[in-house]
Design a protein around this motif. Structure first.
Motif, PDB file in Angstrom:
ATOM      1  N   SER A  16       0.842  -1.195   0.000  1.00  0.00           N
ATOM      2  CA  SER A  16       0.000   0.000   0.000  1.00  0.00           C
ATOM      3  C   SER A  16       0.874   1.240   0.000  1.00  0.00           C
ATOM      4  O   SER A  16       2.055   1.185   0.344  1.00  0.00           O
ATOM      5  N   ASP A  17       0.253   2.365  -0.373  1.00  0.00           N
ATOM      6  CA  ASP A  17       0.951   3.646  -0.464  1.00  0.00           C
ATOM      7  C   ASP A  17       2.079   3.601  -1.495  1.00  0.00           C
ATOM      8  O   ASP A  17       3.038   4.367  -1.420  1.00  0.00           O
ATOM      9  N   HIS A  18       1.963   2.659  -2.452  1.00  0.00           N
ATOM     10  CA  HIS A  18       2.951   2.476  -3.517  1.00  0.00           C
ATOM     11  C   HIS A  18       2.319   2.748  -4.879  1.00  0.00           C
ATOM     12  O   HIS A  18       1.100   2.817  -5.015  1.00  0.00           O
ATOM     13  N   LYS A  19       3.161   2.820  -5.901  1.00  0.00           N
ATOM     14  CA  LYS A  19       2.719   2.800  -7.291  1.00  0.00           C
ATOM     15  C   LYS A  19       3.680   1.908  -8.071  1.00  0.00           C
ATOM     16  O   LYS A  19       4.889   1.915  -7.831  1.00  0.00           O
ATOM     17  N   ALA A  20       3.132   1.136  -8.996  1.00  0.00           N
ATOM     18  CA  ALA A  20       3.961   0.272  -9.838  1.00  0.00           C
ATOM     19  C   ALA A  20       4.673   1.108 -10.891  1.00  0.00           C
ATOM     20  O   ALA A  20       4.061   1.939 -11.563  1.00  0.00           O
ATOM     21  N   MET A  21       5.985   0.866 -11.037  1.00  0.00           N
ATOM     22  CA  MET A  21       6.802   1.546 -12.047  1.00  0.00           C
ATOM     23  C   MET A  21       7.694   0.518 -12.721  1.00  0.00           C
ATOM     24  O   MET A  21       8.188  -0.407 -12.060  1.00  0.00           O
ATOM     25  N   THR A  22       7.913   0.683 -14.007  1.00  0.00           N
ATOM     26  CA  THR A  22       8.779  -0.232 -14.745  1.00  0.00           C
ATOM     27  C   THR A  22      10.091   0.470 -15.075  1.00  0.00           C
ATOM     28  O   THR A  22      10.099   1.535 -15.703  1.00  0.00           O
ATOM     29  N   ILE A  23      11.194  -0.131 -14.623  1.00  0.00           N
ATOM     30  CA  ILE A  23      12.535   0.424 -14.794  1.00  0.00           C
ATOM     31  C   ILE A  23      13.382  -0.579 -15.565  1.00  0.00           C
ATOM     32  O   ILE A  23      13.624  -1.690 -15.081  1.00  0.00           O
ATOM     33  N   GLU A  24      13.798  -0.233 -16.756  1.00  0.00           N
ATOM     34  CA  GLU A  24      14.613  -1.118 -17.593  1.00  0.00           C
ATOM     35  C   GLU A  24      13.991  -2.507 -17.685  1.00  0.00           C
ATOM     36  O   GLU A  24      14.669  -3.527 -17.555  1.00  0.00           O
ATOM     37  N   GLY A  25      12.683  -2.551 -17.906  1.00  0.00           N
ATOM     38  CA  GLY A  25      11.996  -3.814 -18.090  1.00  0.00           C
ATOM     39  C   GLY A  25      11.589  -4.521 -16.811  1.00  0.00           C
ATOM     40  O   GLY A  25      10.906  -5.544 -16.862  1.00  0.00           O
ATOM     41  N   ARG A  26      11.969  -3.995 -15.650  1.00  0.00           N
ATOM     42  CA  ARG A  26      11.636  -4.624 -14.371  1.00  0.00           C
ATOM     43  C   ARG A  26      10.594  -3.767 -13.651  1.00  0.00           C
ATOM     44  O   ARG A  26      10.817  -2.583 -13.409  1.00  0.00           O
ATOM     45  N   THR A  27       9.434  -4.362 -13.330  1.00  0.00           N
ATOM     46  CA  THR A  27       8.374  -3.624 -12.653  1.00  0.00           C
ATOM     47  C   THR A  27       8.542  -3.744 -11.147  1.00  0.00           C
ATOM     48  O   THR A  27       8.676  -4.847 -10.613  1.00  0.00           O
ATOM     49  N   VAL A  28       8.546  -2.609 -10.472  1.00  0.00           N
ATOM     50  CA  VAL A  28       8.746  -2.566  -9.023  1.00  0.00           C
ATOM     51  C   VAL A  28       7.681  -1.679  -8.398  1.00  0.00           C
ATOM     52  O   VAL A  28       7.074  -0.834  -9.057  1.00  0.00           O
ATOM     53  N   MET A  29       7.446  -1.893  -7.109  1.00  0.00           N
ATOM     54  CA  MET A  29       6.530  -1.058  -6.340  1.00  0.00           C
ATOM     55  C   MET A  29       7.351  -0.003  -5.603  1.00  0.00           C
ATOM     56  O   MET A  29       8.307  -0.331  -4.893  1.00  0.00           O
ATOM     57  N   VAL A  30       6.973   1.271  -5.774  1.00  0.00           N
ATOM     58  CA  VAL A  30       7.726   2.389  -5.202  1.00  0.00           C
ATOM     59  C   VAL A  30       6.796   3.228  -4.337  1.00  0.00           C
ATOM     60  O   VAL A  30       5.687   3.577  -4.765  1.00  0.00           O
ATOM     61  N   PRO A  31       7.197   3.571  -3.103  1.00  0.00           N
ATOM     62  CA  PRO A  31       6.343   4.405  -2.248  1.00  0.00           C
ATOM     63  C   PRO A  31       6.088   5.777  -2.875  1.00  0.00           C
ATOM     64  O   PRO A  31       7.019   6.429  -3.365  1.00  0.00           O
ATOM     65  N   VAL A  32       4.825   6.188  -2.846  1.00  0.00           N
ATOM     66  CA  VAL A  32       4.476   7.516  -3.353  1.00  0.00           C
ATOM     67  C   VAL A  32       3.582   8.293  -2.389  1.00  0.00           C
ATOM     68  O   VAL A  32       3.419   9.494  -2.539  1.00  0.00           O
ATOM     69  N   HIS A  33       2.994   7.610  -1.396  1.00  0.00           N
ATOM     70  CA  HIS A  33       2.063   8.271  -0.482  1.00  0.00           C
ATOM     71  C   HIS A  33       2.576   8.346   0.945  1.00  0.00           C
ATOM     72  O   HIS A  33       1.826   8.711   1.859  1.00  0.00           O
ATOM     73  N   THR A  34       3.823   7.990   1.187  1.00  0.00           N
ATOM     74  CA  THR A  34       4.369   8.020   2.542  1.00  0.00           C
ATOM     75  C   THR A  34       4.996   9.390   2.837  1.00  0.00           C
ATOM     76  O   THR A  34       5.273  10.178   1.918  1.00  0.00           O
ATOM     77  N   ALA A  35       5.241   9.638   4.118  1.00  0.00           N
ATOM     78  CA  ALA A  35       5.883  10.899   4.492  1.00  0.00           C
ATOM     79  C   ALA A  35       7.267  11.008   3.853  1.00  0.00           C
ATOM     80  O   ALA A  35       7.675  12.088   3.412  1.00  0.00           O
ATOM     81  N   GLY A  36       7.981   9.874   3.796  1.00  0.00           N
ATOM     82  CA  GLY A  36       9.293   9.892   3.154  1.00  0.00           C
ATOM     83  C   GLY A  36       9.211  10.235   1.684  1.00  0.00           C
ATOM     84  O   GLY A  36      10.054  10.971   1.151  1.00  0.00           O
ATOM     85  N   ALA A  37       8.188   9.709   1.003  1.00  0.00           N
ATOM     86  CA  ALA A  37       8.041   9.984  -0.425  1.00  0.00           C
ATOM     87  C   ALA A  37       7.746  11.461  -0.672  1.00  0.00           C
ATOM     88  O   ALA A  37       8.221  12.050  -1.656  1.00  0.00           O
ATOM     89  N   PHE A  38       6.956  12.079   0.210  1.00  0.00           N
ATOM     90  CA  PHE A  38       6.633  13.498   0.027  1.00  0.00           C
ATOM     91  C   PHE A  38       7.879  14.375   0.133  1.00  0.00           C
ATOM     92  O   PHE A  38       7.917  15.480  -0.423  1.00  0.00           O
ATOM     93  N   ALA A  39       8.910  13.894   0.842  1.00  0.00           N
ATOM     94  CA  ALA A  39      10.154  14.655   0.994  1.00  0.00           C
ATOM     95  C   ALA A  39      11.281  14.084   0.142  1.00  0.00           C
ATOM     96  O   ALA A  39      12.435  14.488   0.286  1.00  0.00           O
ATOM     97  N   SER A  40      10.955  13.159  -0.757  1.00  0.00           N
ATOM     98  CA  SER A  40      11.981  12.474  -1.540  1.00  0.00           C
ATOM     99  C   SER A  40      12.736  13.428  -2.472  1.00  0.00           C
ATOM    100  O   SER A  40      12.141  14.349  -3.038  1.00  0.00           O
ATOM    101  N   PRO A  41      14.038  13.179  -2.656  1.00  0.00           N
ATOM    102  CA  PRO A  41      14.778  13.974  -3.644  1.00  0.00           C
ATOM    103  C   PRO A  41      14.472  13.550  -5.074  1.00  0.00           C
ATOM    104  O   PRO A  41      14.897  14.216  -6.027  1.00  0.00           O
ATOM    105  N   TYR A  42      13.722  12.440  -5.234  1.00  0.00           N
ATOM    106  CA  TYR A  42      13.420  11.927  -6.569  1.00  0.00           C
ATOM    107  C   TYR A  42      12.039  12.405  -7.022  1.00  0.00           C
ATOM    108  O   TYR A  42      11.061  12.325  -6.270  1.00  0.00           O
ATOM    109  N   VAL A  43      11.979  12.887  -8.263  1.00  0.00           N
ATOM    110  CA  VAL A  43      10.736  13.381  -8.849  1.00  0.00           C
ATOM    111  C   VAL A  43      10.539  12.726 -10.204  1.00  0.00           C
ATOM    112  O   VAL A  43      11.467  12.669 -11.026  1.00  0.00           O
TER     113      VAL A  43
END
Length: 371
Positions: free
Chosen positions: A37-64
């Protein structure tokens, strides 16, 4: 060994999370409820992974992640510098359907990763009903309270949705998990009923997930019902930490899990039994690698994932493990899996096969990817 670019990017994104310029990109993400939960599926170089997008850490992430272009590709930037590209799996077509009695298919089962159908058969748990017993990271009741799911998915409903997901969206395997209904079979019975119905409707590999039942004969019953792979999840491996973080579940000791693994592997096959271990809750790297060595020796695939806090739980402010911690853990574990002849790709169904919640599968054969 130096990690590959893909290994590094996945571990970084799963530790820090990602801020989305377009929160609606790809399939809808979930807040709260059974994981991921609080994730979104993303595909990176052919590999699909779940990445946090709704957590407090994600809101402050250096990655956009930028708004996807016409081809559906989004650029990932860290502090303004491009570090990679991702795409987002689209919303599955079966989400638009509902049962004859009006239950949306998405409330019965959901798409995980890119091609995995997942369901929590019982959205209630004897552990969750008591603050003194509940796992402090668990949010199984949140999606039920919010009306996003139903308490008990019947075998007939699961069979109907599974058939549609295969026909409309090319789903390749299915995960059936459940809240623990009792202290005897611990969910094995409801898994048997559900798997039998799904297999009668569609040829789809199934992983069942439950706590170790009190009687090892349940493993034979689950296999006969159509369950191809089995998950029994330790989550935390140090006894004192287990009692602190999941006081109810800790009543089933690690020793019982090891006995259950020893009984289940001959039934399902080496590599077809797995366990979920949450890194970052306090277990040391050495403790996790030690139990993993034991598990691999038994023929059990240890699926080690970074802990991601879920909003509304007692551990919602607990930090995720650092990328460095995950790399130092997954690197040796990948080598251990390779030496033990266990590969995620060989698992018939389930979380380990999907691999989206961890970078582990990217570390399984580092020698080939680093030359």
């Amino acid at each position: 060994m130096k990690p590959t670019t893909q290994q590094s990017l996945i571990t970084e994104l799963q530790s820090f999370g990602v801020r989305l310029a377009d929160p609606g990109a790809g399939a809808p993400s979930r807040r709260g409820g059974a994981g991921p939960s609080d994730h979104k599926a993303m595909t990176i170089e052919g590999r699909t992974v779940m990445v946090p997008v709704h957590t407090a850490g994600a809101f402050a992430s250096p990655y956009v992640a930028s708004v996807p272009d016409a081809a559906g590709v989004s650029t990932i930037r860290r502090d303004g510098t491009v570090v990679g590209e991702v795409s987002f799996p689209l919303q599955p077509r079966f989400y638009a359907m509902q049962t004859l009695d009006g239950v949306p298919y998405s409330q019965i089962a959901t798409l995980h990763g890119r091609d995995v159908l997942a369901t929590t058969i019982l959205q209630t748990c004897i552990r969750y009903q008591s603050r003194t017993k509940t796992c402090r990271f668990c949010a199984i009741g949140q999606s039920l309270a919010a009306g996003r799911t139903i308490a008990h998915k019947t075998p007939e409903q699961l069979a109907e949705v599974a058939r549609a997901a295969v026909l409309l969206d090319g789903v390749k395997h299915m995960v059936m998990t459940t809240g623990t209904p009792n202290v005897t079979d611990r969910g094995a019975a409801v898994l048997c009923d559900s798997a039998f119905a799904v297999k009668a409707a569609v040829d789809l590999p199934i992983q069942g997930q439950c706590e170790p039942p009190d009687d090892d004969q349940w493993f034979h019953r689950m296999k006969a019902a159509g369950i191809d792979a089995l998950g029994m999840h330790l989550e935390v491996v140090t006894p004192d930490l287990r009692r602190a973080i999941m006081p109810g579940k800790a009543s089933v000791p690690v020793s019982r899990y090891l006995d259950a693994f020893s009984a289940a592997v001959p039934v399902f096959g080496r590599g077809q039994v797995s366990t979920y271990i949450l890194a970052g809750l306090g277990d040391t790297r050495e403790a996790i690698l030690s139990i993993c060595e034991t598990l691999i020796g038994l023929g059990v695939y240890p699926f080690v994932v970074p802990f991601v806090p879920i909003s509304g739980t007692p551990l919602e402010d607990h930090p995720t493990p650092s990328p460095a911690f995950m790399r130092e853990l997954l690197g040796p574990l990948g080598a251990m899996l390779k030496a033990g002849g266990l590969r995620s790709a060989d698992i018939k169904a389930g979380c380990g096969k999907c691999g989206a919640c961890s970078a582990l599968s990217a570390f399984e054969a580092p020698a080939e990817s680093e030359n």
